[in-house]
Design a protein around this motif. Structure first.
Motif, short mmCIF file in Angstrom:
data_model
loop_
_atom_site.label_atom_id
_atom_site.label_comp_id
_atom_site.label_asym_id
_atom_site.label_seq_id
_atom_site.Cartn_x
_atom_site.Cartn_y
_atom_site.Cartn_z
N GLN A 202 0.84 -1.20 0.00
CA GLN A 202 0.00 0.00 0.00
C GLN A 202 0.87 1.25 0.00
O GLN A 202 1.94 1.26 0.63
CB GLN A 202 -0.84 0.03 1.28
N SER A 203 0.41 2.28 -0.66
CA SER A 203 1.06 3.58 -0.53
C SER A 203 0.03 4.67 -0.80
O SER A 203 -1.03 4.40 -1.37
CB SER A 203 2.25 3.72 -1.48
N THR B 135 -0.18 8.93 -1.97
CA THR B 135 0.53 10.10 -2.49
C THR B 135 -0.33 11.33 -2.31
O THR B 135 -1.50 11.35 -2.71
CB THR B 135 0.83 9.92 -3.99
N TYR C 198 -4.19 6.81 -3.84
CA TYR C 198 -3.64 5.60 -3.25
C TYR C 198 -3.25 4.63 -4.34
O TYR C 198 -3.73 4.71 -5.47
CB TYR C 198 -4.66 4.95 -2.29
N ILE D 243 -0.52 3.63 6.85
CA ILE D 243 0.55 4.30 6.11
C ILE D 243 0.12 5.73 5.84
O ILE D 243 -0.93 5.97 5.24
CB ILE D 243 0.82 3.60 4.77
#
Lengths: 116, 114
Positions: free
Chosen positions: A2-3, A5, A25, A105
């Motif tokens: 997962q990240s 921005t 995401y 996150i």
């Protein structure tokens, strides 16, 4: 993995103007999404969260965000900025279904300035 | 009001001198977290407890330890602070450890290392 921005590390608006803070995401499965606000020298406070119910989520202080799966976005908006909205805003993501808050996150944050 | 309390708000220590940061909560939440936040960066999770079960993040330096003697209190021990450990340390709680839970943050302790 997962990240998340956040586009724009710094956004400046005039008092009374629309606030738009962007968050995208990256995940093959739609995650759960959060917006937190941090006022200077304070901890974070939850503004709103998306947990796969309604895609338009309303939060505190007239903020809202819309989950758009097709755009992998969860942008934060407020119709009319107030001086007290000046703060740093963090978008955050956790994996869906059976995940842990320990997997939360955070994005890098967007600092919002409000001009009189 | 139920809340998350951190003491002290500001802590100054010397290079290599052990320091302990304190967090307490009146929310009776099961989970407590410690984050490190450096200037203009996102919070970084160091570890968290579900009740007394300790979860250490893989990249948390060995220099950082934590204790949770009871539901209400959690401590962060930095055994030999370096200049790179200067940061805001945030404590947070959540009722459970589910993806959908909300974390409640304390005001933070700003650590300065001389």
């Amino acid at each position: 993995a997962q990240s998340v921005t956040q586009l724009g590390s710094h956004v400046s608006v005039s008092e009374g103007a629309l606030v738009l803070l962007r968050c995208n995401y990256s995940s093959s499965v739609p995650p759960y999404l959060f917006w937190y606000v941090q006022y200077p020298n304070q901890g974070l406070q939850l503004l709103l969260k998306y947990t796969s119910a309604a895609t338009l989520v309303k939060g505190i202080n007239d903020f809202e965000a819309e989950f758009k799966k097709s755009e992998t976005s969860f942008h934060l908006t407020k119709p009319s900025a107030h001086m007290s909205d000046a703060a740093e805003y963090f978008c955050a993501v956790t994996p869906p279904g059976g995940g842990s808050q320990g997997n939360l996150i955070f994005g890098k944050g967007t600092k919002l300035s409000v001009k009189p | 009001d139920a809340m998350v309390i951190q003491n002290p708000r500001y802590q100054v220590t010397q290079f290599g001198k052990p320091v302990t940061l304190s967090c307490s909560q009146t929310l009776n939440h099961n989970v407590m977290y410690w984050y490190q936040q450096k200037s203009s960066q996102a919070p970084k999770l160091l570890f968290h407890y579900y009740d007394k079960d300790f979860n250490n993040e893989a990249d948390t330096p060995d220099n950082f330890q934590s204790r949770r003697p009871n539901t209400s209190f959690c401590f962060l021990d930095i055994r030999s602070p370096g200049l790179g450990d200067a940061a805001m340390y945030l404590c947070a709680t959540s009722r459970e450890d589910r993806s959908t839970d909300t974390q409640y943050f304390g005001p933070g302790t700003r650590l300065t290392v001389l």
